[in-house]
Motif scaffolding. Structure first.
Motif, mmCIF file in Angstrom:
data_model
loop_
_atom_site.group_PDB
_atom_site.id
_atom_site.type_symbol
_atom_site.label_atom_id
_atom_site.label_comp_id
_atom_site.label_asym_id
_atom_site.label_seq_id
_atom_site.Cartn_x
_atom_site.Cartn_y
_atom_site.Cartn_z
ATOM 1 N N GLY A 331 13.635 11.401 6.878
ATOM 2 C CA GLY A 331 12.983 10.301 7.928
ATOM 3 C C GLY A 331 13.463 8.898 7.491
ATOM 4 O O GLY A 331 14.625 8.587 7.039
ATOM 5 N N ARG A 332 12.220 7.901 7.574
ATOM 6 C CA ARG A 332 12.954 6.460 7.142
ATOM 7 C C ARG A 332 13.798 6.418 5.797
ATOM 8 O O ARG A 332 14.576 5.506 5.891
ATOM 9 N N VAL A 333 13.273 7.111 4.725
ATOM 10 C CA VAL A 333 13.889 6.785 3.411
ATOM 11 C C VAL A 333 15.394 7.242 3.671
ATOM 12 O O VAL A 333 16.339 6.447 3.089
ATOM 13 N N THR A 436 -7.116 6.366 3.495
ATOM 14 C CA THR A 436 -5.911 6.128 2.893
ATOM 15 C C THR A 436 -5.233 7.311 2.928
ATOM 16 O O THR A 436 -5.821 8.492 2.688
ATOM 17 N N LYS A 437 -3.797 7.212 2.726
ATOM 18 C CA LYS A 437 -2.918 8.525 2.304
ATOM 19 C C LYS A 437 -2.559 8.534 0.676
ATOM 20 O O LYS A 437 -2.051 9.228 0.356
ATOM 21 N N TYR A 438 -3.136 7.389 0.208
ATOM 22 C CA TYR A 438 -2.939 7.211 -1.179
ATOM 23 C C TYR A 438 -4.206 7.198 -2.095
ATOM 24 O O TYR A 438 -4.428 5.826 -2.499
ATOM 25 N N LEU A 458 -6.500 10.901 4.460
ATOM 26 C CA LEU A 458 -6.034 11.269 5.681
ATOM 27 C C LEU A 458 -4.729 11.413 5.364
ATOM 28 O O LEU A 458 -3.926 10.929 4.370
ATOM 29 N N GLU A 459 -3.909 12.205 6.253
ATOM 30 C CA GLU A 459 -2.514 12.611 5.953
ATOM 31 C C GLU A 459 -1.592 12.012 6.988
ATOM 32 O O GLU A 459 -0.436 11.785 6.566
ATOM 33 N N GLY A 460 -2.039 10.860 7.792
ATOM 34 C CA GLY A 460 -1.355 10.171 8.789
ATOM 35 C C GLY A 460 -2.197 9.262 9.565
ATOM 36 O O GLY A 460 -3.364 9.412 9.753
ATOM 37 N N SER A 461 -1.523 8.706 10.469
ATOM 38 C CA SER A 461 -2.149 7.711 11.268
ATOM 39 C C SER A 461 -3.454 6.985 10.784
ATOM 40 O O SER A 461 -4.565 7.134 11.355
ATOM 41 N N VAL A 462 -3.605 6.458 9.508
ATOM 42 C CA VAL A 462 -4.515 6.035 8.899
ATOM 43 C C VAL A 462 -5.043 4.820 9.767
ATOM 44 O O VAL A 462 -6.466 4.800 9.450
ATOM 45 N N GLU A 463 -4.367 4.102 10.443
ATOM 46 C CA GLU A 463 -4.908 2.932 11.167
ATOM 47 C C GLU A 463 -5.974 3.420 12.264
ATOM 48 O O GLU A 463 -6.968 2.679 12.545
ATOM 49 N N LEU A 464 -6.143 4.818 12.528
ATOM 50 C CA LEU A 464 -7.188 5.182 13.417
ATOM 51 C C LEU A 464 -8.575 5.186 12.829
ATOM 52 O O LEU A 464 -9.516 5.198 13.527
ATOM 53 N N MET A 475 -6.349 1.573 3.345
ATOM 54 C CA MET A 475 -5.337 1.106 2.386
ATOM 55 C C MET A 475 -3.809 1.755 2.749
ATOM 56 O O MET A 475 -4.139 3.069 2.475
ATOM 57 N N ASP A 476 -2.973 1.159 2.963
ATOM 58 C CA ASP A 476 -1.689 1.709 3.543
ATOM 59 C C ASP A 476 -0.276 1.054 3.230
ATOM 60 O O ASP A 476 -0.634 -0.131 2.788
ATOM 61 N N ILE A 477 0.694 1.447 3.718
ATOM 62 C CA ILE A 477 1.873 0.517 3.707
ATOM 63 C C ILE A 477 1.982 -0.057 5.055
ATOM 64 O O ILE A 477 1.823 0.736 6.021
ATOM 65 N N SER A 478 2.603 -1.042 4.816
ATOM 66 C CA SER A 478 2.773 -2.052 5.940
ATOM 67 C C SER A 478 4.462 -2.455 5.879
ATOM 68 O O SER A 478 4.686 -2.987 4.797
ATOM 69 N N GLN A 479 5.318 -1.988 6.647
ATOM 70 C CA GLN A 479 6.756 -2.644 6.622
ATOM 71 C C GLN A 479 7.048 -3.513 7.524
ATOM 72 O O GLN A 479 7.076 -4.837 7.022
ATOM 73 N N THR A 480 7.078 -3.333 8.755
ATOM 74 C CA THR A 480 7.422 -4.404 9.759
ATOM 75 C C THR A 480 5.902 -5.221 10.156
ATOM 76 O O THR A 480 5.993 -5.947 10.925
ATOM 77 N N GLY A 481 4.968 -4.593 9.792
ATOM 78 C CA GLY A 481 3.584 -5.158 10.362
ATOM 79 C C GLY A 481 3.247 -4.785 11.927
ATOM 80 O O GLY A 481 2.375 -4.961 12.176
ATOM 81 N N ASN A 482 4.269 -3.982 12.385
ATOM 82 C CA ASN A 482 3.992 -3.662 14.049
ATOM 83 C C ASN A 482 2.984 -2.594 14.136
ATOM 84 O O ASN A 482 2.169 -2.878 15.050
ATOM 85 N N THR A 483 2.718 -1.693 13.334
ATOM 86 C CA THR A 483 1.451 -0.872 13.614
ATOM 87 C C THR A 483 0.078 -1.579 13.122
ATOM 88 O O THR A 483 -0.666 -1.149 14.123
ATOM 89 N N LEU A 484 0.248 -2.333 12.318
ATOM 90 C CA LEU A 484 -1.067 -3.018 12.053
ATOM 91 C C LEU A 484 -1.434 -3.896 13.346
ATOM 92 O O LEU A 484 -2.670 -3.752 13.811
HETATM 93 C C1 PRP Z 1 3.918 4.297 7.900
HETATM 94 C C2 PRP Z 1 2.364 3.785 7.491
HETATM 95 C C3 PRP Z 1 2.010 2.899 8.577
HETATM 96 C C4 PRP Z 1 3.427 2.504 9.239
HETATM 97 C C5 PRP Z 1 3.840 1.257 8.980
HETATM 98 O O1 PRP Z 1 3.223 5.535 8.509
HETATM 99 O O2 PRP Z 1 1.505 4.799 7.018
HETATM 100 O O3 PRP Z 1 1.356 3.587 9.433
HETATM 101 O O4 PRP Z 1 4.357 3.359 8.697
HETATM 102 O O5 PRP Z 1 5.127 0.846 9.376
HETATM 103 P P1 PRP Z 1 5.269 -0.716 10.002
HETATM 104 O O6 PRP Z 1 4.498 -1.756 9.325
HETATM 105 O O7 PRP Z 1 6.475 -1.011 10.154
HETATM 106 O O8 PRP Z 1 4.642 -0.535 11.430
HETATM 107 P P2 PRP Z 1 4.491 6.539 8.984
HETATM 108 O O9 PRP Z 1 5.343 5.933 9.948
HETATM 109 O O10 PRP Z 1 4.963 6.967 7.759
HETATM 110 O O11 PRP Z 1 3.777 7.637 9.704
HETATM 111 P P3 PRP Z 1 2.140 8.350 9.518
HETATM 112 O O12 PRP Z 1 1.109 7.393 9.711
HETATM 113 O O13 PRP Z 1 1.960 9.358 10.364
HETATM 114 O O14 PRP Z 1 2.162 8.742 8.041
#
Ligand code: PRP
Length: 530
Positions: A331-333, A436-438, A458-464, A475-484
């Motif tokens: 994936g991304r990595v 959180t996934k963490y 949670l295993e994913g889509s934590v924002e839900l 508590m999650d990772i944010s890279q571009t901030g777009n998902t938040l």
């Molecule tokens: C990761 C993370 C956020 C998103 C953040 O999820 O858990 O949901 O990326 O990235 P952004 O800041 O660039 O929007 P991932 O894409 O790995 O999918 P997942 O939520 O199903 O784990």
């Protein structure tokens, strides 16, 4: 479930058990003949026997009176207890035991919680004769079995502290941080810590990698530090002894080695199987342990041989020149890091059109790539399948650390954040629910702030979580901030930085020292923009 074994356990039966019994019989006979006294300590010990040296994950039990007990995770401390209670004035000077120890391994990792060790203890001998005797015994034991080439690695539990003591300007905190980065072979952290350390000799700029051939190269220059000289002289005498009595055995050094137990004080010795990338036996001096128990100084040295590893080494064909196995988080990595690996001389072209395949080999057969989910990278690495791992620090922080975290690849950079809908306030009195996934990272963050929260894994889509009412914040990772942004969540606090790291299996760093050092150097140059 009443007929199923507990995770991490196994039954031993039939031919495999017979083979093990034969090995144990041969070893005991040889140690009896060499004048060692057998000892068998209790399987169950008081927890307090191990209190002074914390760090091992033990199995706990209670006795009839509610006393805290454990299954022994180590046998040196029980032997020290035995000597204290039975032999206050005249300790037996050569002991051996072949028995099982129990340590909790990473749950559902496929690792066993029970390990059979053959261990010798030489008590009351401060001379180099003890080191020589222990090595002689172990090499003679190994000679009974068909194990291929063995290499002796010499280290010293006091070496790193001794060298660092020659830089008086360092604070205690800096010293501890440097020591940790060296022992863990964390080159990125070491370079960061030494950036502003002007008096560090050039010869130590890649200290975490100063072992094996590289260690031997810089050893003569280290002799200029007066406090290090006695250690080098001692190693030389041990090496002379080995060359004289076991001319086929190669001897090398580790200037960045970590003591296997915190009670080690001096010489550390490892018997390494280079073809298999595994340590067969290891041990060293623990001159202060018996002093703590008895109140009197009593020099001692112990060395243990891992019976399971010996059995595996007998069966496993020598790997010889096999490709370096790179375990990549898909994936991304993988996408982010591929150009960097390519630029550092690793041919990643087979990964460009992966389709549904999961294993790929470079055209020059030097590298084999395995694509796995990020959370599985460490399993392949720590179980000896992979040599190098490439995965985000968010994932590794959640799991057991049995590998070397060598380089921060400065890719996949992101932030760990606490995020929530607008108006969220962690400081009001209600107990908040955090998705959180963490959970490990989240737990330590909220604990360190004295915040009592309910974690929801949670295993994913934590924002839900907050959007559906399952949780108050995430508590999650944010890279571009777009998902938040797309989910109307705001950053409440930034916890730390995250990025992709290069990990190396411990044995692999020795087994493929030349190739891996080249890869690491090329990556450092790429990261510097050279
Ligand atoms: C990761 C993370 C956020 C998103 C953040 O999820 O858990 O949901 O990326 O990235 P952004 O800041 O660039 O929007 P991932 O894409 O790995 O999918 P997942 O939520 O199903 O784990």
């Amino acid at each position: 479930m009443d007929r199923i074994l507990a995770a991490g356990s196994r039954d031993e039966y039939g031919q495999v058990l017979q083979e093990k019994q034969d090995i144990i019989f041969k070893i005991s006979r040889q140690l009896n003949q060499a004048g060692f006294t057998p000892i068998k300590t209790s399987l169950i010990e008081r927890q307090s026997t191990f209190d002074r040296y914390p760090g091992t994950d033990m199995f706990h039990l209670y006795d009839q009176a509610g006393e805290n007990l454990v299954l022994r995770p180590d046998m040196t401390l029980p032997v020290a207890r035995f000597i204290e209670t039975h032999y206050r004035s005249q300790a037996p000077n050569r002991l051996y035991y072949i028995d099982d120890v129990f340590r909790k391994t990473d749950y559902l990792s496929g690792d066993y919680n029970q390990e059979t060790q053959a261990r010798i203890e030489l008590i009351g001998d401060a001379s180099l004769g003890a080191e020589q005797k222990a090595i002689e015994i172990m090499l003679n034991l190994a000679a009974n079995f068909n194990l291929g080439q063995l290499e002796i690695v010499l280290g010293d539990a006091s070496l790193i502290d001794t060298i660092l003591a020659s830089f008086p300007a360092l604070s205690n905190q800096q010293r501890q941080a440097l020591k940790k980065s060296i022992e863990q072979k964390n080159l990125s952290r070491f370079q960061e810590l030494t950036k502003h350390l002007p008096d560090l000799p050039a010869v130590l700029t890649d200290w975490p990698l100063a072992f094996g051939q590289r260690g031997e190269e810089i050893l003569p220059k280290l002799g200029q530090i007066p406090a290090v000289k006695p250690i080098i002289i001692k190693w030389q005498k041990i090496a002379d002894f080995i060359h004289q009595h076991f001319p086929n055995i190669k001897v090398t050094v580790d200037l960045a080695g970590q003591a296997p137990q915190p009670y080690y004080t001096g010489t550390m010795i490892q018997g390494f199987l280079p073809d298999l990338g595994e340590t067969l036996f290891s041990g060293g001096r623990y001159d202060c342990l018996l002093k703590n128990f008895q109140g009197d100084f009593c020099p001692a040295l112990g060395m243990e041989l891992n019976i399971q590893r010996l059995m595996a080494a007998q069966k496993q064909p020598a790997k010889g020149q096999h490709p370096i196995v790179v375990v990549l988080a898909k994936g991304r990595v993988e996408e982010d890091v591929r150009p960097l690996l390519q630029a550092a001389g690793i041919d990643t072209s087979p990964l460009e059109h992966p389709g549904r395949r999961l294993i790929f080999e470079s055209a020059d057969h030097q590298f084999r790539f395995i694509l796995v989910k990020p959370t599985d990278v460490l399993k392949y690495l720590d179980r000896g399948i992979g040599d190098i791992g490439v995965v985000g620090s968010d994932t590794t922080d959640e799991q057991e650390q049995n590998h070397y975290d060598v380089l921060d690849l400065k890719r996949g950079q992101a932030e760990f954040v606490v995020a929530a809908p607008a108006g969220f306030n962690l400081n009001n009195s209600q107990r908040h629910r955090i998705a959180t996934k963490y959970p490990k990272r989240a737990g330590s963050y909220f604990n360190s702030r004295g915040q009592d929260v309910e974690l929801i894994k949670l295993e994913g889509s934590v924002e839900l979580g907050p959007l559906t009412g399952l949780a108050d914040a995430i508590m999650d990772i944010s890279q571009t901030g777009n998902t938040l942004k797309a989910n109307q969540l705001e950053v409440y606090d930034t916890v730390c930085q995250v990025s992709t790291h290069l990990l190396v299996r411990r044995g692999a760093l020795w087994q493929h020292q030349q190739q891996l050092t080249k890869v690491i150097e090329a990556l450092i140059n790429e990261l510097k923009g050279v």
